[in-house]
Write a protein that holds these residues in place. Structure first.
Motif, PDB file in Angstrom:
ATOM      1  N   GLN A  54       0.838  -1.201   0.000  1.00 24.51           N
ATOM      2  CA  GLN A  54       0.000   0.000   0.000  1.00 24.51           C
ATOM      3  C   GLN A  54       0.871   1.247   0.000  1.00 24.51           C
ATOM      4  O   GLN A  54       0.647   2.180  -0.763  1.00 24.51           O
ATOM      5  CB  GLN A  54      -0.933  -0.001   1.206  1.00 24.51           C
ATOM      6  N   LYS A  55       1.889   1.265   0.864  1.00 25.92           N
ATOM      7  CA  LYS A  55       2.777   2.420   0.978  1.00 25.92           C
ATOM      8  C   LYS A  55       3.545   2.658  -0.329  1.00 25.92           C
ATOM      9  O   LYS A  55       3.709   3.797  -0.761  1.00 25.92           O
ATOM     10  CB  LYS A  55       3.755   2.191   2.141  1.00 25.92           C
ATOM     11  N   ARG A  56       3.981   1.601  -0.981  1.00 28.17           N
ATOM     12  CA  ARG A  56       4.833   1.728  -2.159  1.00 28.17           C
ATOM     13  C   ARG A  56       4.061   1.876  -3.466  1.00 28.17           C
ATOM     14  O   ARG A  56       4.595   2.422  -4.433  1.00 28.17           O
ATOM     15  CB  ARG A  56       5.746   0.506  -2.272  1.00 28.17           C
ATOM     16  N   GLU A  57       2.835   1.326  -3.523  1.00 29.05           N
ATOM     17  CA  GLU A  57       2.099   1.289  -4.787  1.00 29.05           C
ATOM     18  C   GLU A  57       0.793   2.075  -4.750  1.00 29.05           C
ATOM     19  O   GLU A  57       0.502   2.836  -5.663  1.00 29.05           O
ATOM     20  CB  GLU A  57       1.808  -0.164  -5.167  1.00 29.05           C
ATOM     21  N   VAL A  58       0.011   1.905  -3.702  1.00 26.16           N
ATOM     22  CA  VAL A  58      -1.317   2.511  -3.659  1.00 26.16           C
ATOM     23  C   VAL A  58      -1.235   4.001  -3.335  1.00 26.16           C
ATOM     24  O   VAL A  58      -1.852   4.826  -4.021  1.00 26.16           O
ATOM     25  CB  VAL A  58      -2.225   1.773  -2.647  1.00 26.16           C
ATOM     26  N   MET A  78      -1.208  10.852  -7.126  1.00 24.94           N
ATOM     27  CA  MET A  78      -1.254  11.268  -8.525  1.00 24.94           C
ATOM     28  C   MET A  78      -2.694  11.553  -8.944  1.00 24.94           C
ATOM     29  O   MET A  78      -2.983  12.567  -9.583  1.00 24.94           O
ATOM     30  CB  MET A  78      -0.647  10.164  -9.403  1.00 24.94           C
ATOM     31  N   LEU A  79      -3.613  10.650  -8.568  1.00 27.08           N
ATOM     32  CA  LEU A  79      -5.019  10.826  -8.952  1.00 27.08           C
ATOM     33  C   LEU A  79      -5.629  12.064  -8.297  1.00 27.08           C
ATOM     34  O   LEU A  79      -6.391  12.798  -8.942  1.00 27.08           O
ATOM     35  CB  LEU A  79      -5.823   9.573  -8.601  1.00 27.08           C
ATOM     36  N   GLY A 120      -4.132  14.823  -7.511  1.00 27.43           N
ATOM     37  CA  GLY A 120      -3.634  15.965  -8.287  1.00 27.43           C
ATOM     38  C   GLY A 120      -4.336  16.101  -9.623  1.00 27.43           C
ATOM     39  O   GLY A 120      -4.715  17.201 -10.036  1.00 27.43           O
ATOM     40  N   ALA A 121      -4.546  14.991 -10.301  1.00 28.99           N
ATOM     41  CA  ALA A 121      -5.204  15.022 -11.613  1.00 28.99           C
ATOM     42  C   ALA A 121      -6.658  15.465 -11.498  1.00 28.99           C
ATOM     43  O   ALA A 121      -7.163  16.196 -12.351  1.00 28.99           O
ATOM     44  CB  ALA A 121      -5.126  13.642 -12.267  1.00 28.99           C
ATOM     45  N   ILE A 122      -7.328  15.062 -10.429  1.00 23.92           N
ATOM     46  CA  ILE A 122      -8.732  15.422 -10.229  1.00 23.92           C
ATOM     47  C   ILE A 122      -8.869  16.924  -9.948  1.00 23.92           C
ATOM     48  O   ILE A 122      -9.858  17.555 -10.324  1.00 23.92           O
ATOM     49  CB  ILE A 122      -9.340  14.576  -9.075  1.00 23.92           C
ATOM     50  N   LEU A 123      -7.867  17.519  -9.305  1.00 25.78           N
ATOM     51  CA  LEU A 123      -7.921  18.935  -8.963  1.00 25.78           C
ATOM     52  C   LEU A 123      -7.591  19.859 -10.144  1.00 25.78           C
ATOM     53  O   LEU A 123      -7.891  21.053 -10.100  1.00 25.78           O
ATOM     54  CB  LEU A 123      -6.971  19.237  -7.800  1.00 25.78           C
ATOM     55  N   GLU A 124      -6.989  19.311 -11.182  1.00 25.93           N
ATOM     56  CA  GLU A 124      -6.626  20.134 -12.338  1.00 25.93           C
ATOM     57  C   GLU A 124      -7.865  20.538 -13.124  1.00 25.93           C
ATOM     58  O   GLU A 124      -8.871  19.838 -13.127  1.00 25.93           O
ATOM     59  CB  GLU A 124      -5.656  19.375 -13.240  1.00 25.93           C
ATOM     60  N   ARG A 125      -7.743  21.649 -13.815  1.00 24.96           N
ATOM     61  CA  ARG A 125      -8.841  22.137 -14.652  1.00 24.96           C
ATOM     62  C   ARG A 125      -8.678  21.508 -16.035  1.00 24.96           C
ATOM     63  O   ARG A 125      -7.669  21.738 -16.716  1.00 24.96           O
ATOM     64  CB  ARG A 125      -8.781  23.653 -14.726  1.00 24.96           C
ATOM     65  N   PRO A 126      -9.662  20.702 -16.459  1.00 22.64           N
ATOM     66  CA  PRO A 126      -9.539  20.059 -17.776  1.00 22.64           C
ATOM     67  C   PRO A 126      -9.596  21.094 -18.908  1.00 22.64           C
ATOM     68  O   PRO A 126     -10.377  22.046 -18.838  1.00 22.64           O
ATOM     69  CB  PRO A 126     -10.734  19.102 -17.833  1.00 22.64           C
ATOM     70  N   GLY A 127      -8.776  20.874 -19.921  1.00 26.30           N
ATOM     71  CA  GLY A 127      -8.694  21.822 -21.033  1.00 26.30           C
ATOM     72  C   GLY A 127      -9.535  21.441 -22.235  1.00 26.30           C
ATOM     73  O   GLY A 127      -9.661  22.221 -23.174  1.00 26.30           O
ATOM     74  N   SER A 128     -10.103  20.249 -22.209  1.00 26.10           N
ATOM     75  CA  SER A 128     -10.912  19.810 -23.351  1.00 26.10           C
ATOM     76  C   SER A 128     -11.933  18.784 -22.883  1.00 26.10           C
ATOM     77  O   SER A 128     -11.880  18.308 -21.749  1.00 26.10           O
ATOM     78  CB  SER A 128     -10.001  19.180 -24.415  1.00 26.10           C
ATOM     79  N   GLU A 129     -12.824  18.440 -23.787  1.00 22.07           N
ATOM     80  CA  GLU A 129     -13.832  17.421 -23.470  1.00 22.07           C
ATOM     81  C   GLU A 129     -13.148  16.068 -23.221  1.00 22.07           C
ATOM     82  O   GLU A 129     -13.551  15.308 -22.347  1.00 22.07           O
ATOM     83  CB  GLU A 129     -14.855  17.300 -24.616  1.00 22.07           C
ATOM     84  N   GLU A 130     -12.107  15.802 -23.977  1.00 22.51           N
ATOM     85  CA  GLU A 130     -11.354  14.560 -23.799  1.00 22.51           C
ATOM     86  C   GLU A 130     -10.739  14.495 -22.401  1.00 22.51           C
ATOM     87  O   GLU A 130     -10.787  13.463 -21.734  1.00 22.51           O
ATOM     88  CB  GLU A 130     -10.263  14.460 -24.872  1.00 22.51           C
ATOM     89  N   GLU A 137     -13.367   8.139 -10.762  1.00 16.82           N
ATOM     90  CA  GLU A 137     -13.959   6.830 -10.441  1.00 16.82           C
ATOM     91  C   GLU A 137     -12.905   5.895  -9.860  1.00 16.82           C
ATOM     92  O   GLU A 137     -13.142   5.204  -8.871  1.00 16.82           O
ATOM     93  CB  GLU A 137     -14.580   6.192 -11.685  1.00 16.82           C
ATOM     94  N   MET A 138     -11.726   5.884 -10.498  1.00 13.64           N
ATOM     95  CA  MET A 138     -10.644   5.027 -10.019  1.00 13.64           C
ATOM     96  C   MET A 138     -10.197   5.464  -8.628  1.00 13.64           C
ATOM     97  O   MET A 138      -9.982   4.631  -7.747  1.00 13.64           O
ATOM     98  CB  MET A 138      -9.470   5.041 -10.991  1.00 13.64           C
ATOM     99  N   TYR A 139     -10.074   6.769  -8.427  1.00 17.48           N
ATOM    100  CA  TYR A 139      -9.670   7.303  -7.128  1.00 17.48           C
ATOM    101  C   TYR A 139     -10.660   6.857  -6.047  1.00 17.48           C
ATOM    102  O   TYR A 139     -10.260   6.402  -4.974  1.00 17.48           O
ATOM    103  CB  TYR A 139      -9.594   8.828  -7.186  1.00 17.48           C
TER     104      TYR A 139
END
Length: 189
Positions: A101-105, A111-112, A114-124, A134-136
């Motif tokens: 868990q410490k090394r992988e999860v 990372m997730l 941080g990615a969720i907090l970013e403002r998406p730049g496109s529909e993709e 969902e994964m997070y």
């Protein structure tokens, strides 16, 4: 290898499985040897039993110590370091799960997040971000569940695991009771 056939089979298998588990063959073999050994072993004992180099043995033991899967001990009158595994297989399981868990999860959750907090730049990117969310949420749920499991005493954990699919029946039964209680409460009002 200088081992009895049953032990040799176990040690060789753990060595082969090592690559599937993300460790090298020697680390797997040494762990298996220490696990089945009736007494702590020093590096010379391991080299003789498995037939690997002294440097490879030292590196493998350092890796196993970093994973908290072996115990270092000193014997009276002997300057060498001796190694063994914890006696309780459940303690080994919990330690291994905590380290993974410490090394992988945890890095994946970071990372997730941080990615969720970013403002998406496109529909993709909005689509990708929704999938990452969902994964997070799934990984967070499993992480919380594991924390609850990790804190259980071994007897309770064993009983839970033996229940297997029967847990689903218990949950369905409690849901049925909840629906019945909800209907009864509605009649009383």
């Amino acid at each position: 290898m200088n081992l009895p056939p049953l032990t040799q089979s176990f040690v060789l298998h753990f060595g082969e499985m090592g690559s599937h588990w993300g460790i090298n063959r020697t680390v797997g073999q040494i762990y298996a040897l220490l696990y089945v050994s009736p007494k702590p072993l020093n590096a010379d004992d391991i080299v003789e039993a498995i037939g690997c180099s002294r440097s490879n043995t030292s590196m493998a033991l350092k890796e196993l110590q970093a994973w908290r899967l072996v115990k270092l001990q000193h014997l009276p009158g002997d300057r060498r370091e001796y190694f063994s595994t914890p006696d309780d297989v459940w303690a080994i399981f919990k330690t291994l799960a905590e380290e993974r868990q410490k090394r992988e999860v945890e890095p994946t959750l970071t990372m997730l997040r941080g990615a969720i907090l970013e403002r998406p730049g496109s529909e993709e990117e909005r689509h990708a971000q929704a999938r990452m969310k969902e994964m997070y949420q799934l990984i967070e749920l499993v992480t919380k569940w594991f924390a609850d499991i990790r804190d259980m005493d071994v007897e309770t954990l064993q009983r839970l695991m033996k229940l297997g699919a029967q847990v689903q029946k218990v949950l369905q039964f409690t849901q049925s009771l909840g629906r019945l209680a909800g209907r009864d409460g509605a009649k009383e009002e």
